[in-house]
Write an enzyme that holds these catalytic residues in place. Structure first.
Site, PDB file in Angstrom:
ATOM      1  N   ASP A 177     -11.070   2.853   6.532  1.00 15.27           N
ATOM      2  CA  ASP A 177     -10.329   4.083   6.245  1.00 15.27           C
ATOM      3  C   ASP A 177     -11.180   5.340   6.229  1.00 15.27           C
ATOM      4  O   ASP A 177     -10.798   6.348   5.658  1.00 15.27           O
ATOM      5  CB  ASP A 177      -9.602   3.945   4.897  1.00 15.27           C
ATOM      6  CG  ASP A 177      -8.472   4.949   4.744  1.00 15.27           C
ATOM      7  OD1 ASP A 177      -7.884   5.330   5.757  1.00 15.27           O
ATOM      8  OD2 ASP A 177      -8.186   5.348   3.609  1.00 15.27           O
TER       9      ASP A 177
ATOM     10  N   ASP B  37      -8.635   2.716  -2.219  1.00 11.76           N
ATOM     11  CA  ASP B  37      -9.346   3.996  -2.270  1.00 11.76           C
ATOM     12  C   ASP B  37      -9.954   4.164  -3.658  1.00 11.76           C
ATOM     13  O   ASP B  37      -9.245   4.128  -4.668  1.00 11.76           O
ATOM     14  CB  ASP B  37      -8.394   5.147  -1.988  1.00 11.76           C
ATOM     15  CG  ASP B  37      -8.064   5.275  -0.513  1.00 11.76           C
ATOM     16  OD1 ASP B  37      -8.991   5.156   0.302  1.00 11.76           O
ATOM     17  OD2 ASP B  37      -6.891   5.485  -0.178  1.00 11.76           O
TER      18      ASP B  37
ATOM     19  N   HIS C 154      -6.706  -2.882   0.664  1.00 14.42           N
ATOM     20  CA  HIS C 154      -7.599  -1.723   0.759  1.00 14.42           C
ATOM     21  C   HIS C 154      -7.433  -0.847  -0.484  1.00 14.42           C
ATOM     22  O   HIS C 154      -6.307  -0.537  -0.882  1.00 14.42           O
ATOM     23  CB  HIS C 154      -7.296  -0.914   2.008  1.00 14.42           C
ATOM     24  CG  HIS C 154      -7.992   0.411   2.007  1.00 14.42           C
ATOM     25  ND1 HIS C 154      -9.362   0.517   2.111  1.00 14.42           N
ATOM     26  CD2 HIS C 154      -7.525   1.675   1.883  1.00 14.42           C
ATOM     27  CE1 HIS C 154      -9.695   1.795   2.055  1.00 14.42           C
ATOM     28  NE2 HIS C 154      -8.596   2.512   1.914  1.00 14.42           N
TER      29      HIS C 154
END
Length: 527
Positions: A371, A261, A259
């Site tokens: 998320d 960001d 993942h």
């Protein structure tokens, strides 16, 4: 026979033994030659033309936000013919990108540490060495930077941004030690994860037999004697791991993931580099492990690679075509779903799908959103209008007030549109204990076992942690069909969701917003 306290002491001894032999997996075969370095505040996408100086042992580099390039070379000798070679730098830094013969090829990372070294600490540089054929190696290290933390007043201030270099080793793998080590780790992981049961007794018996066979005091044992005892003990582990699962064991679909960001505790330029480090690293792991698969979500991150690392992008395209690298997720970035407009979300799908169709000949069937801090009830209608059938997230499991009752269900939006939804998992290993816990345990496992016995487990480190590392893939290999835990196999996310919808039994329908009971107030109190 051993009683419970004796078994606990035995487990402690075998865990220490495993820790002691782990450093033996990589063996030094030489050193990177003519090592030089050059520091800069300017980020480069390839080896820059800077004034390089000799990187003599003990030399330091420094500076918040600085980059330091190291370059060297290695020519394999005749005895290394056909062997896989790895580089293990002894260089300080926060994150690093490896280049081999000018190609982005992996990452080194000290931000996540579970042993005496960082993760991704020894990286492949060539699968089969050719004697006399020189290998050019470069590494771009990043120093890190100060940043505000996750809570008011929390700041990253304890790093002086001064790092030392003491060279870089060229290594080969000791596959005999590696095989034994990961077999032992799997038996220990199985024992920890299964709770009570007869299978646990078999594992304890095997560990006791192993204890009587191997020399567990590594430092006090001559290497020949240690290796001989490991060879005698290896069949004990193979025998107990050879038991396969029966019907009703459950199913774990696994795939590597990191993942990422797009904007959090670093500037956008570092996001580009985090993507390059992670994705090049995953392609290198695919060279070592033919069964391995990886999923990347945000199309924006693919565009970063296309614009900054075009050679790496071409290798990603080849991996997508081979079915090893899945660019699924539907949208341009993993977007906010609370204050954005419906038109903005439609554009997310429009831009995301256009990119994957144009460059990968791939259309996402999933909206991948692990998320985001809550999910608007308008999403099902928007998804279906954009031709996306499946929704996956992990965040609702973070609720601090109510436990969400489902993990495989139909989500119905404002206008009555339904999308098939699954709560997968992220940011973990794929060892026996982990797989059992996330599917079978009372606390973390599947909530409705009358609906399905399947779950998607996406493992690996995110946000610049480099994704899955070879240790995770080795442990996952030993969980394919092992008595006591669910059957485990690599599945692309889109394929898994189609199978799950086809095979599940009468899933419930949840109507309305998926509200996250955790990150409250984040849209109002941080301005």
């Amino acid at each position: 026979m051993l009683n419970e306290p004796q078994i606990e002491r035995l487990l402690g001894k075998m865990n220490r033994f495993a820790d002691d032999i782990e450093p033996m997996i990589f063996c030094k075969a030489g050193e990177l030659q003519n090592l030089e370095y050059a520091c800069t505040k300017t980020p480069y996408d390839s080896l820059p033309s800077l004034p390089f100086a000799p990187a003599t042992p003990g030399v330091t580099w420094q500076g918040e936000g600085a980059y330091c390039w190291f370059r060297g070379e290695y020519t394999p000798t005749a005895e290394l013919a056909g062997k896989a070679l790895f580089v293990r730098p002894h260089i300080g830094g926060y994150e690093a990108l490896l280049f081999v013969d000018g190609k982005a090829f992996g990452t080194f990372n000290t931000k996540i540490v579970y042993t005496g070294h960082g993760n991704h600490y020894c990286d492949l540089i060539v699968k089969e060495a050719v004697p006399g054929k020189k290998i050019d190696v470069a590494m771009e290290y990043y120093a890190g930077h100060k940043y505000a933390g996750c809570h008011p007043g929390d700041t990253f201030t304890n790093n002086p941004f001064v790092y030392a270099c003491s060279g870089a080793d060229i290594c080969v793998k000791d596959y005999e030690i590696q095989e034994f080590y990961f077999d032992l780790k799997t038996v220990l992981s199985l024992y920890r994860g299964l709770g009570d049961g007869f299978r646990r007794g078999e594992l304890a018996d095997a560990l006791y037999e192993l204890y009587k066979t191997v020399y567990i005091t590594v430092d006090d044992t001559p290497e020949d004697a240690l290796r001989d005892s490991i060879r005698r003990g290896a069949p004990i582990l193979k025998a107990v791991l050879g038991e396969t699962n029966g019907a009703g064991a459950g199913h774990a679909a696994i795939i590597g993931h990191s993942h990422m960001d797009t904007a959090w505790l670093w500037h956008m330029g570092e996001t580009v580099k985090k993507c390059a480090r992670t994705y090049s690293n995953q392609l290198a792991l695919m060279e070592e492990y033919p069964e391995y698969k990886f999923v990347q979500s945000s199309a924006c991150h693919g565009d970063f690679i296309l614009r900054h690392y075009p050679e790496l992008f071409e290798r990603i395209k080849a991996a997508v075509a081979a079915g090893r690298y899945e660019p699924n997720g539907g949208v341009w970035v993993e977007c906010d779903c609370n204050i954005t407009s419906g038109e903005s979300m439609v554009r997310q799908f429009l831009w995301g799908q256009r990119f994957t169709r144009k460059h990968f000949n791939y259309t996402s069937n999933c909206f991948w959103l692990p998320d985001t801090f809550g999910y608007s009830a308008a999403i099902p209608q928007i998804m279906k209008g954009c031709g996306v059938d499946y929704f996956l997230t992990t965040k609702i499991s973070w609720n601090d007030t109510n436990r969400f009752p489902y993990d495989t269900f139909y989500w119905q939006g404002i206008d009555g549109t339904k999308v098939f939804t699954h709560f997968n998992t992220t940011h973990h290993w794929a060892d026996a204990e982990d797989i059992f816990s996330r599917i079978c345990s009372k606390d973390e496992g599947l909530k409705q076992r009358t609906v399905t016995n399947k779950r998607m487990l996406t493992f690996g480190y995110g946000d610049g942690g480099g994704g899955p590392q070879f240790e995770m893939i080795e442990l996952a290999r030993r969980c394919k069909d092992n008595a006591g835990i669910p059957k485990t196999e690599y599945k692309r996310v889109g394929d898994f969701m189609q199978e799950l919808e086809r095979d599940c039994f009468e899933p419930n329908t949840y109507r309305g917003e998926l509200y996250l009971e955790l990150h409250r107030g984040t849209l109002t109190n941080q301005h």
